[in-house]
Enzyme design. Structure first.
Site, PDB file in Angstrom:
ATOM      1  N   THR A   1      48.763  37.234  42.541  1.00 48.38           N
ATOM      2  CA  THR A   1      49.222  36.860  43.879  1.00 48.38           C
ATOM      3  C   THR A   1      50.708  36.467  43.826  1.00 48.38           C
ATOM      4  OG1 THR A   1      48.349  34.660  43.416  1.00 48.38           O
ATOM      5  CG2 THR A   1      46.991  36.107  44.770  1.00 48.38           C
TER       6      THR A   1
ATOM      7  N   HIS B   1      43.586  24.292  45.085  1.00 47.74           N
ATOM      8  CA  HIS B   1      43.491  24.998  43.798  1.00 47.74           C
ATOM      9  C   HIS B   1      43.874  24.060  42.654  1.00 47.74           C
ATOM     10  CE1 HIS B   1      43.457  28.724  46.226  1.00 47.74           C
ATOM     11  NE2 HIS B   1      42.885  29.266  45.159  1.00 47.74           N
ATOM     12  N   HIS B   2      43.530  24.516  41.457  1.00 47.18           N
ATOM     13  CA  HIS B   2      43.863  23.837  40.197  1.00 47.18           C
ATOM     14  C   HIS B   2      45.383  23.622  40.056  1.00 47.18           C
ATOM     15  CE1 HIS B   2      45.114  27.845  38.676  1.00 47.18           C
ATOM     16  NE2 HIS B   2      44.123  28.274  39.442  1.00 47.18           N
TER      17      HIS B   2
ATOM     18  N   LYS C   1      48.233  26.455  39.165  1.00 49.76           N
ATOM     19  CA  LYS C   1      48.576  27.577  40.064  1.00 49.76           C
ATOM     20  C   LYS C   1      50.072  27.582  40.381  1.00 49.76           C
ATOM     21  CE  LYS C   1      46.986  30.113  44.113  1.00 49.76           C
ATOM     22  NZ  LYS C   1      47.106  31.387  43.375  1.00 49.76           N
TER      23      LYS C   1
ATOM     24  N   GLY D   1      44.818  41.457  40.785  1.00 47.27           N
ATOM     25  CA  GLY D   1      44.557  40.307  41.650  1.00 47.27           C
ATOM     26  C   GLY D   1      45.700  39.320  41.627  1.00 47.27           C
TER      27      GLY D   1
ATOM     28  N   ALA E   1      43.886  42.998  45.776  1.00 49.71           N
ATOM     29  CA  ALA E   1      43.241  42.083  46.722  1.00 49.71           C
ATOM     30  C   ALA E   1      43.666  40.666  46.383  1.00 49.71           C
ATOM     31  CB  ALA E   1      41.722  42.205  46.650  1.00 49.71           C
ATOM     32  N   SER E   2      43.926  39.882  47.419  1.00 52.74           N
ATOM     33  CA  SER E   2      44.272  38.472  47.170  1.00 52.74           C
ATOM     34  C   SER E   2      43.045  37.715  46.673  1.00 52.74           C
ATOM     35  CB  SER E   2      44.817  37.828  48.447  1.00 52.74           C
ATOM     36  OG  SER E   2      43.884  37.953  49.499  1.00 52.74           O
ATOM     37  N   ASN E   3      41.866  38.273  46.921  1.00 57.09           N
ATOM     38  CA  ASN E   3      40.634  37.624  46.451  1.00 57.09           C
ATOM     39  C   ASN E   3      39.553  38.699  46.311  1.00 57.09           C
ATOM     40  OD1 ASN E   3      38.178  36.018  46.306  1.00 57.09           O
ATOM     41  ND2 ASN E   3      39.520  34.311  46.868  1.00 57.09           N
ATOM     42  N   PHE E   4      38.957  38.804  45.121  1.00 56.26           N
ATOM     43  CA  PHE E   4      38.007  39.888  44.842  1.00 56.26           C
ATOM     44  C   PHE E   4      36.555  39.492  45.096  1.00 56.26           C
ATOM     45  CE2 PHE E   4      41.539  41.875  42.657  1.00 56.26           C
ATOM     46  CZ  PHE E   4      41.304  43.222  42.885  1.00 56.26           C
TER      47      PHE E   4
ATOM     48  N   THR F   1      44.996  34.254  49.055  1.00 54.50           N
ATOM     49  CA  THR F   1      43.853  34.310  49.979  1.00 54.50           C
ATOM     50  C   THR F   1      44.199  33.633  51.310  1.00 54.50           C
ATOM     51  OG1 THR F   1      42.421  34.140  48.045  1.00 54.50           O
ATOM     52  CG2 THR F   1      41.385  33.777  50.190  1.00 54.50           C
TER      53      THR F   1
HETATM   54  N1  LIG Z   1      42.644  38.116  43.456  1.00 56.23           N
HETATM   55  C1  LIG Z   1      41.763  37.265  42.919  1.00 56.23           C
HETATM   56  O1  LIG Z   1      40.544  37.344  43.167  1.00 56.23           O
HETATM   57  C2  LIG Z   1      42.270  36.212  41.972  1.00 56.23           C
HETATM   58  C3  LIG Z   1      43.600  36.158  41.699  1.00 56.23           C
HETATM   59  N2  LIG Z   1      44.070  35.284  40.779  1.00 56.23           N
HETATM   60  C4  LIG Z   1      45.497  35.402  40.463  1.00 56.23           C
HETATM   61  O2  LIG Z   1      45.587  36.114  39.223  1.00 56.23           O
HETATM   62  C5  LIG Z   1      46.690  35.658  38.475  1.00 56.23           C
HETATM   63  C6  LIG Z   1      46.208  35.226  37.080  1.00 56.23           C
HETATM   64  O3  LIG Z   1      45.289  34.170  37.192  1.00 56.23           O
HETATM   65  P1  LIG Z   1      44.695  33.464  35.865  1.00 56.23           P
HETATM   66  O4  LIG Z   1      44.068  34.434  34.960  1.00 56.23           O
HETATM   67  O5  LIG Z   1      43.899  32.321  36.381  1.00 56.23           O
HETATM   68  O6  LIG Z   1      46.056  32.930  35.201  1.00 56.23           O
HETATM   69  P2  LIG Z   1      46.331  32.555  33.672  1.00 56.23           P
HETATM   70  O7  LIG Z   1      47.637  31.846  33.653  1.00 56.23           O
HETATM   71  O8  LIG Z   1      45.134  31.890  33.083  1.00 56.23           O
HETATM   72  O9  LIG Z   1      46.483  33.982  32.948  1.00 56.23           O
HETATM   73  C7  LIG Z   1      47.600  34.824  33.099  1.00 56.23           C
HETATM   74  C8  LIG Z   1      47.853  35.486  31.759  1.00 56.23           C
HETATM   75  O10 LIG Z   1      48.873  36.475  31.896  1.00 56.23           O
HETATM   76  C9  LIG Z   1      49.772  36.328  30.813  1.00 56.23           C
HETATM   77  N3  LIG Z   1      51.069  36.900  31.149  1.00 56.23           N
HETATM   78  C10 LIG Z   1      52.173  36.304  31.668  1.00 56.23           C
HETATM   79  N4  LIG Z   1      53.169  37.195  31.823  1.00 56.23           N
HETATM   80  C11 LIG Z   1      52.687  38.384  31.392  1.00 56.23           C
HETATM   81  C12 LIG Z   1      53.230  39.688  31.298  1.00 56.23           C
HETATM   82  N5  LIG Z   1      54.481  39.960  31.669  1.00 56.23           N
HETATM   83  N6  LIG Z   1      52.446  40.685  30.816  1.00 56.23           N
HETATM   84  C13 LIG Z   1      51.179  40.447  30.416  1.00 56.23           C
HETATM   85  N7  LIG Z   1      50.618  39.213  30.477  1.00 56.23           N
HETATM   86  C14 LIG Z   1      51.358  38.199  30.960  1.00 56.23           C
HETATM   87  C15 LIG Z   1      49.805  34.835  30.583  1.00 56.23           C
HETATM   88  O11 LIG Z   1      50.364  34.515  29.316  1.00 56.23           O
HETATM   89  P3  LIG Z   1      51.105  33.070  29.156  1.00 56.23           P
HETATM   90  O12 LIG Z   1      50.088  32.049  29.545  1.00 56.23           O
HETATM   91  O13 LIG Z   1      51.491  33.038  27.716  1.00 56.23           O
HETATM   92  O14 LIG Z   1      52.284  33.119  30.101  1.00 56.23           O
HETATM   93  C16 LIG Z   1      48.329  34.493  30.693  1.00 56.23           C
HETATM   94  O15 LIG Z   1      47.646  34.741  29.484  1.00 56.23           O
HETATM   95  C17 LIG Z   1      47.347  34.588  39.328  1.00 56.23           C
HETATM   96  O16 LIG Z   1      48.378  35.187  40.080  1.00 56.23           O
HETATM   97  C18 LIG Z   1      46.238  34.126  40.260  1.00 56.23           C
HETATM   98  O17 LIG Z   1      46.729  33.628  41.475  1.00 56.23           O
HETATM   99  C19 LIG Z   1      43.255  34.429  40.118  1.00 56.23           C
HETATM  100  C20 LIG Z   1      41.918  34.417  40.386  1.00 56.23           C
HETATM  101  C21 LIG Z   1      41.312  35.313  41.343  1.00 56.23           C
HETATM  102  O1  LIG Z   2      45.267  31.218  41.203  1.00 53.39           O
HETATM  103  C1  LIG Z   2      44.034  31.203  41.366  1.00 53.39           C
HETATM  104  O2  LIG Z   2      43.279  30.597  40.591  1.00 53.39           O
HETATM  105  C2  LIG Z   2      43.492  31.963  42.488  1.00 53.39           C
HETATM  106  N1  LIG Z   2      44.273  32.754  43.152  1.00 53.39           N
HETATM  107  C3  LIG Z   2      43.937  33.616  44.225  1.00 53.39           C
HETATM  108  C4  LIG Z   2      44.745  33.236  45.450  1.00 53.39           C
HETATM  109  O3  LIG Z   2      45.951  32.957  45.308  1.00 53.39           O
HETATM  110  O4  LIG Z   2      44.206  33.254  46.548  1.00 53.39           O
HETATM  111  C5  LIG Z   2      42.445  33.730  44.448  1.00 53.39           C
HETATM  112  C6  LIG Z   2      41.650  32.505  44.130  1.00 53.39           C
HETATM  113  O5  LIG Z   2      41.729  31.609  45.177  1.00 53.39           O
HETATM  114  C7  LIG Z   2      42.044  31.868  42.809  1.00 53.39           C
END
Ligand SMILES: NC(=O)C1=CN([C@@H]2O[C@H](COP(=O)(O)OP(=O)(O)OC[C@H]3O[C@@H](n4cnc5c(N)ncnc54)[C@H](OP(=O)(O)O)[C@@H]3O)[C@@H](O)[C@H]2O)C=CC1
Ligand SMILES: O=C(O)C1=N[C@H](C(=O)O)C[C@H](O)C1
Length: 251
Positions: free
Chosen positions: A77, A136-137, A140, A75, A101-104, A147
């Site tokens: 992005t 968003h927070h 980001k 997921g 997916a950009s959003n699941f 999305t």
């Molecule tokens: N498609 C969807 O439905 C959604 C998509 N997203 C997307 O997902 C991504 C992650 O979101 P979120 O979990 O909130 O972000 P977080 O920052 O909370 O988590 C990301 C994690 O990945 C780690 N990380 C960074 N680089 C690497 C690497 N090379 N290998 C392994 N791990 C790594 C980070 O470590 P550290 O913090 O130490 O850098 C952190 O623990 C974003 O791109 C967001 O936009 C989010 C929500 C929903």
């Molecule tokens: O970074 C996030 O948190 C999210 N990222 C995705 C996006 O870029 O659309 C999905 C969701 O909105 C949360």
């Protein structure tokens, strides 16, 4: 099934919880500090790896997983503009498998269907102009959100008078503001607001002199994203190639 997690942040933790609830086993967790675990037996034993990291790490992680022929659900992005063509080539004919997916969330899948339908209707009503806003927070990293880009691409596909999306008004995490939604008529501006801990709000507005029609998806938390990612992993176990939510949620 056996799941590996790549990225153990906000989404990684929530996916772990939902995967357990659905009876799955987490066999390996890779975060930024243990990339060597891609070469572990535990990682190779996974049916699917679920990847949620960030825009710069995601593509490299897919390659590391593909090296071990582990299917990936991701997921993350913000990587598409640089690597979309590479991923299409790698997954061609099912050689490797990526469900992206950009959003699941099922809510956004429904919202996208409404978006496409509304855009089609608006071909008959040129008095309405369309703008989009995503909130968003403050953590980001990418803007516009993945999305918002998907929703904008769907509008462009279905509404003849729009040919491209552009960044509109921006409110950054530090409070700085720039940009404008006043753009030429063929462009669709996307405003991005970074505020507090907002999980994700996407609004599409059609505005005329007389009135406005606004549709909004407002995520209350990250549960919908995480559940969708686990459902996608269950689907991916038995499918190959480049997959997305329209393969999973059929209506
Ligand atoms: N498609 C969807 O439905 C959604 C998509 N997203 C997307 O997902 C991504 C992650 O979101 P979120 O979990 O909130 O972000 P977080 O920052 O909370 O988590 C990301 C994690 O990945 C780690 N990380 C960074 N680089 C690497 C690497 N090379 N290998 C392994 N791990 C790594 C980070 O470590 P550290 O913090 O130490 O850098 C952190 O623990 C974003 O791109 C967001 O936009 C989010 C929500 C929903
Ligand atoms: O970074 C996030 O948190 C999210 N990222 C995705 C996006 O870029 O659309 C999905 C969701 O909105 C949360």
């Amino acid at each position: 099934m056996k799941i590996a997690l790549i990225g153990y942040g906000k989404m990684g933790h929530m996916i772990e919880e939902i995967a357990w609830q659905r009876g799955h086993e987490i066999v390996c967790i890779i975060d930024v500090n243990n990339p060597e675990d891609f070469d572990s037996e535990a990682f190779s034993s996974a049916d699917v790896a679920i990847e949620f990291t960030n825009p710069t790490a995601a593509y490299g992680n897919y390659l590391k997983a593909f090296k071990h022929h582990v299917k990936v659900v991701s997921g993350s992005t913000g990587w598409m503009k640089d690597h979309k063509a590479d991923v299409e080539a790698l997954t061609k004919d099912g050689q490797q498998t990526l469900f992206w997916a950009s959003n699941f969330s099922i809510g956004v899948a429904i919202f996208e269907a409404v978006n496409r339908y509304l855009a089609k209707i608006m071909n008959g009503f040129p008095q309405y102009d369309v703008t989009m806003e995503e909130v968003h927070h403050v953590h980001k990293l990418d803007a516009p959100s993945g999305t918002a880009i998907t929703l904008a691409e769907e509008i462009i596909e279905n509404l003849d008078r729009k040919t491209e999306w552009v960044k509109g008004f921006q409110h950054h995490a530090d409070g700085k503001e720039e940009g404008t939604n006043a753009v030429s008529p063929e462009k669709l501006p996307i405003a991005s607001i970074r505020r507090d801990e907002v999980p994700g709000i996407h609004s599409i507005q059609y505005n005329s002199d007389a009135d406005a029609i606004t549709i909004t998806h407002d995520a209350h938390n990250r549960k919908g994203f995480a559940l969708g990612a686990v459902l996608a992993a269950e689907y991916t176990k038995d499918h190959t190639g480049l997959l997305t939510t329209s393969d999973l949620f059929k209506f």
